[in-house]
Design a protein around this motif. Structure first.
Motif, PDB file in Angstrom:
ATOM      1  N   TRP A  14       0.825  -1.209   0.000  1.00 41.79           N
ATOM      2  CA  TRP A  14       0.000   0.000   0.000  1.00 41.79           C
ATOM      3  C   TRP A  14       0.857   1.257   0.000  1.00 41.79           C
ATOM      4  O   TRP A  14       0.335   2.366   0.053  1.00 41.79           O
ATOM      5  N   ASP A  15       2.172   1.090   0.000  1.00 40.24           N
ATOM      6  CA  ASP A  15       3.101   2.210  -0.027  1.00 40.24           C
ATOM      7  C   ASP A  15       2.860   3.165   1.143  1.00 40.24           C
ATOM      8  O   ASP A  15       2.791   4.392   0.979  1.00 40.24           O
ATOM      9  N   ILE A  16       2.745   2.588   2.332  1.00 37.86           N
ATOM     10  CA  ILE A  16       2.506   3.380   3.542  1.00 37.86           C
ATOM     11  C   ILE A  16       3.801   4.094   3.927  1.00 37.86           C
ATOM     12  O   ILE A  16       4.821   3.464   4.161  1.00 37.86           O
ATOM     13  N   LYS A  17       3.730   5.419   3.978  1.00 32.33           N
ATOM     14  CA  LYS A  17       4.893   6.236   4.328  1.00 32.33           C
ATOM     15  C   LYS A  17       4.782   6.811   5.733  1.00 32.33           C
ATOM     16  O   LYS A  17       5.772   7.255   6.302  1.00 32.33           O
ATOM     17  N   ALA A  18       3.563   6.855   6.275  1.00 34.28           N
ATOM     18  CA  ALA A  18       3.320   7.421   7.603  1.00 34.28           C
ATOM     19  C   ALA A  18       2.104   6.736   8.212  1.00 34.28           C
ATOM     20  O   ALA A  18       1.242   6.235   7.495  1.00 34.28           O
ATOM     21  N   THR A  19       2.076   6.704   9.534  1.00 30.66           N
ATOM     22  CA  THR A  19       0.909   6.175  10.233  1.00 30.66           C
ATOM     23  C   THR A  19       0.354   7.283  11.125  1.00 30.66           C
ATOM     24  O   THR A  19       1.135   8.087  11.632  1.00 30.66           O
ATOM     25  N   PRO A  20      -0.950   7.349  11.280  1.00 30.01           N
ATOM     26  CA  PRO A  20      -1.939   6.506  10.612  1.00 30.01           C
ATOM     27  C   PRO A  20      -2.204   6.973   9.173  1.00 30.01           C
ATOM     28  O   PRO A  20      -2.040   8.153   8.864  1.00 30.01           O
ATOM     29  N   THR A  21      -2.565   6.022   8.340  1.00 30.64           N
ATOM     30  CA  THR A  21      -3.037   6.319   6.988  1.00 30.64           C
ATOM     31  C   THR A  21      -4.364   5.605   6.806  1.00 30.64           C
ATOM     32  O   THR A  21      -4.462   4.403   7.065  1.00 30.64           O
TER      33      THR A  21
END
Length: 138
Positions: A95-102
């Motif tokens: 999902w190409d998560i770069k930061a949380t939360p997303t």
């Protein structure tokens, strides 16, 4: 700490750390298969899905988790899901998560919106926009 954990407790030795993130009507996604099943069920039932990528060590995630849970109890026609990026790191990577939360928003099985960060007003606004736009054919 939250008072509810909706998760298969079978062999997970880290289950306690999810109490803060998954309570109320928020379902913890513990596998890619579980995600696919929840999305398929929601699509079949004509429900909107919100998928929250979060982490137990993330301050903003902990801050918004109780609010996310409150929203899950207020908007019962929406499926609220959460993924621990550390437990499902390969899934999160897709999902190409770069930061949380997303947060990802889905209607009819398709992504319709995204929100990065623990922004309560923006999360509320996006949920309101989605609930206002949901067709009333069912």
């Amino acid at each position: 700490m939250g008072n509810c954990l909706d998760k298969d407790e079978s062999t997970d030795t880290h289950s306690d750390q999810h109490v803060e993130l998954a309570s109320g009507n928020v379902k913890l996604i513990s596998s890619t298969e579980a995600w696919e099943q929840k999305l398929e069920e929601a699509t079949r039932d004509g429900k909107t899905v919100i998928l929250n990528f979060s982490a137990t060590w993330c301050g903003p995630c902990k801050m918004i988790a109780p609010y996310y849970c409150e929203l899950s109890e207020k908007f019962t026609s929406i499926v609220f899901l959460i993924v621990d990026v550390d437990e499902l790191s390969d899934f999160a990577a897709t999902w190409d998560i770069k930061a949380t939360p997303t947060f990802f928003f889905f209607q009819n099985g398709q992504q319709v919106d995204k929100l990065v960060g623990a922004n309560k007003p923006e999360l509320q606004k996006k949920i309101a926009a989605i609930t206002d736009s949901v067709p009333k054919w069912q």
